[in-house]
Design a protein around this motif. Structure first.
Motif, PDB file in Angstrom:
ATOM      1  N   ALA A 178       0.780  -1.315   0.119  1.00 25.64           N
ATOM      2  CA  ALA A 178      -0.041  -0.028  -0.206  1.00 25.64           C
ATOM      3  C   ALA A 178       0.904   1.226   0.048  1.00 25.64           C
ATOM      4  CB  ALA A 178      -0.904   0.091   1.386  1.00 25.64           C
ATOM      5  N   ALA A 179       2.188   1.187   0.618  1.00 26.96           N
ATOM      6  CA  ALA A 179       2.916   2.506   0.853  1.00 26.96           C
ATOM      7  C   ALA A 179       3.557   2.713  -0.509  1.00 26.96           C
ATOM      8  CB  ALA A 179       4.060   2.229   1.805  1.00 26.96           C
ATOM      9  N   VAL A 180       3.693   1.667  -1.328  1.00 27.96           N
ATOM     10  CA  VAL A 180       4.363   1.619  -2.436  1.00 27.96           C
ATOM     11  C   VAL A 180       3.441   2.307  -3.674  1.00 27.96           C
ATOM     12  CG1 VAL A 180       5.177   0.310  -4.324  1.00 27.96           C
ATOM     13  CG2 VAL A 180       6.178  -0.194  -2.221  1.00 27.96           C
ATOM     14  N   ARG A 181       2.088   1.693  -3.219  1.00 28.10           N
ATOM     15  CA  ARG A 181       1.096   2.056  -4.520  1.00 28.10           C
ATOM     16  C   ARG A 181       0.670   3.662  -4.262  1.00 28.10           C
ATOM     17  NH1 ARG A 181      -1.251  -1.627  -7.834  1.00 28.10           N
ATOM     18  NH2 ARG A 181      -0.814  -3.814  -7.207  1.00 28.10           N
ATOM     19  N   ASN A 182       0.783   4.233  -2.931  1.00 25.94           N
ATOM     20  CA  ASN A 182       0.451   5.461  -2.514  1.00 25.94           C
ATOM     21  C   ASN A 182       1.448   6.459  -2.553  1.00 25.94           C
ATOM     22  OD1 ASN A 182      -2.385   4.327  -2.101  1.00 25.94           O
ATOM     23  ND2 ASN A 182      -1.950   3.720   0.077  1.00 25.94           N
ATOM     24  N   PHE A 183       2.198   6.188  -2.744  1.00 27.55           N
ATOM     25  CA  PHE A 183       3.733   6.870  -2.896  1.00 27.55           C
ATOM     26  C   PHE A 183       3.455   7.880  -3.882  1.00 27.55           C
ATOM     27  CE2 PHE A 183       8.013   8.095  -4.234  1.00 27.55           C
ATOM     28  CZ  PHE A 183       8.479   8.708  -3.335  1.00 27.55           C
ATOM     29  N   GLU A 184       3.574   9.301  -3.465  1.00 29.44           N
ATOM     30  CA  GLU A 184       3.413  10.376  -4.398  1.00 29.44           C
ATOM     31  C   GLU A 184       4.796  10.962  -4.570  1.00 29.44           C
ATOM     32  OE1 GLU A 184       0.508  12.834  -3.143  1.00 29.44           O
ATOM     33  OE2 GLU A 184      -1.026  11.390  -2.731  1.00 29.44           O
ATOM     34  N   PRO A 185       5.422  10.768  -5.619  1.00 27.74           N
ATOM     35  CA  PRO A 185       6.582  11.242  -5.903  1.00 27.74           C
ATOM     36  C   PRO A 185       6.734  12.735  -6.320  1.00 27.74           C
ATOM     37  CG  PRO A 185       6.108  10.331  -7.989  1.00 27.74           C
ATOM     38  CD  PRO A 185       4.927   9.910  -7.063  1.00 27.74           C
ATOM     39  N   ASP A 186       7.910  13.502  -5.633  1.00 27.78           N
ATOM     40  CA  ASP A 186       8.161  14.829  -6.150  1.00 27.78           C
ATOM     41  C   ASP A 186       9.160  14.899  -7.340  1.00 27.78           C
ATOM     42  OD1 ASP A 186       9.160  17.445  -6.347  1.00 27.78           O
ATOM     43  OD2 ASP A 186       9.318  17.551  -3.915  1.00 27.78           O
ATOM     44  N   PHE A 187       8.612  14.874  -8.312  1.00 31.27           N
ATOM     45  CA  PHE A 187       9.172  14.960  -9.467  1.00 31.27           C
ATOM     46  C   PHE A 187      10.411  15.928  -9.813  1.00 31.27           C
ATOM     47  CE2 PHE A 187       5.277  12.553 -11.259  1.00 31.27           C
ATOM     48  CZ  PHE A 187       5.697  11.408 -11.081  1.00 31.27           C
ATOM     49  N   GLU A 188      10.009  17.062  -9.351  1.00 34.76           N
ATOM     50  CA  GLU A 188      11.045  18.258  -9.345  1.00 34.76           C
ATOM     51  C   GLU A 188      12.219  17.963  -8.489  1.00 34.76           C
ATOM     52  OE1 GLU A 188      11.200  23.068  -8.604  1.00 34.76           O
ATOM     53  OE2 GLU A 188       9.203  22.035  -8.386  1.00 34.76           O
TER      54      GLU A 188
END
Length: 265
Positions: free
Chosen positions: A160-170
């Protein structure tokens, strides 16, 4: 000049990871190959040619922005095209920057055969913390952090932590051509992962064979298993069966051809 597009690590079109493949007699100018990859705007474009001694094939991989040292899904795509379009004898021996890569037909199928990829076991080393460029905005608590080649691997609490991870692309883009992988234990699979490389022109790669040459040995040791079912939890998604064999990692995956075309150069 012929060019093909293949969906790798999937038996269904529009899933897995798309890669372009060109089979050449000799290398094109390096800048031209980079321009072709940029124009394709796929995570990878692979170029293959027969070796001078006819003992296998040379292979190179380009993202839209740069050449890379190793790419698994574009190797699978190349083997699929050599098998289905050029009737190249299997198994195949391909030689890239990381050494010899072997591919054999695992299961024949009219539209989506499966292949066994025989890749190097890529070692890793644990590190204490994430790079400063991404640590402050990472947004998840690492269980473990390790590094291999150009990639940082971060184990998270669970799937769940992997699927919900929200990357900061900048922030991630500040790492340049270094990628970041998040991975976690799964109930349906042995482990899941996601891969980000915005500095290399790929925000999130759909399915990445090369990172599993590190992920599979890591999870094999952690779970005390040598055969593992993996899933890359991108929007397109893809499944990989991994077998850890001493200094090699075997990965089984399907491939299906999406497009045949001709370049006008």
């Amino acid at each position: 000049m012929q060019i093909f597009q293949v969906d790798a690590f999937t038996a269904e079109l529009f899933k897995g990871n798309p890669a372009a493949v060109m089979v050449l007699d000799n290398w094109l100018d390096e800048q031209l190959m980079q321009h072709i990859a940029m124009e394709n705007n796929l995570s990878e474009t692979a170029f293959v040619k027969p070796r001078e001694n006819q003992d296998g094939w040379d292979i190179r991989w380009f993202t839209p922005t740069h050449e890379v040292s190793f790419c698994g899904h574009a190797t699978l795509a190349s083997a699929h095209i050599l098998n289905t379009e050029y009737q190249a004898p299997m198994p195949l021996r391909l030689f890239g920057e990381v050494g010899e890569l072997r591919v054999e037909l695992h299961q024949a199928h009219e539209t989506a055969p499966s292949y066994l990829l025989d890749f190097p076991n890529v070692s890793y080393e644990f590190i204490d913390s994430l790079p400063a460029e991404i640590a402050a905005s990472f947004g998840a608590t690492p269980i473990a952090i390790f590094k291999s080649y150009e990639n940082y691997f971060v184990e998270l609490e669970d799937e769940a932590a992997v699927r919900n991870f929200e990357p900061d692309f900048e922030a991630l883009a500040k790492l340049g051509t270094d990628g970041v992988i998040v991975t976690g234990r799964s109930k349906e699979f042995d482990f899941v992962s996601r891969y980000f490389l915005p500095g290399g022109g790929i925000d999130e790669d759909p399915v990445t064979g090369s990172i599993h040459t590190t992920l599979a040995p890591y999870w094999a040791k952690k779970l005390n298993e040598t055969e593992l079912e993996a899933h890359q939890a991108s929007k397109r998604g893809g499944n990989l069966t991994c077998h850890v064999r001493d200094d090699r990692v075997h990965i089984v995956g399907c491939a299906t051809t999406f497009m045949r075309g001709r370049l006008c150069l």
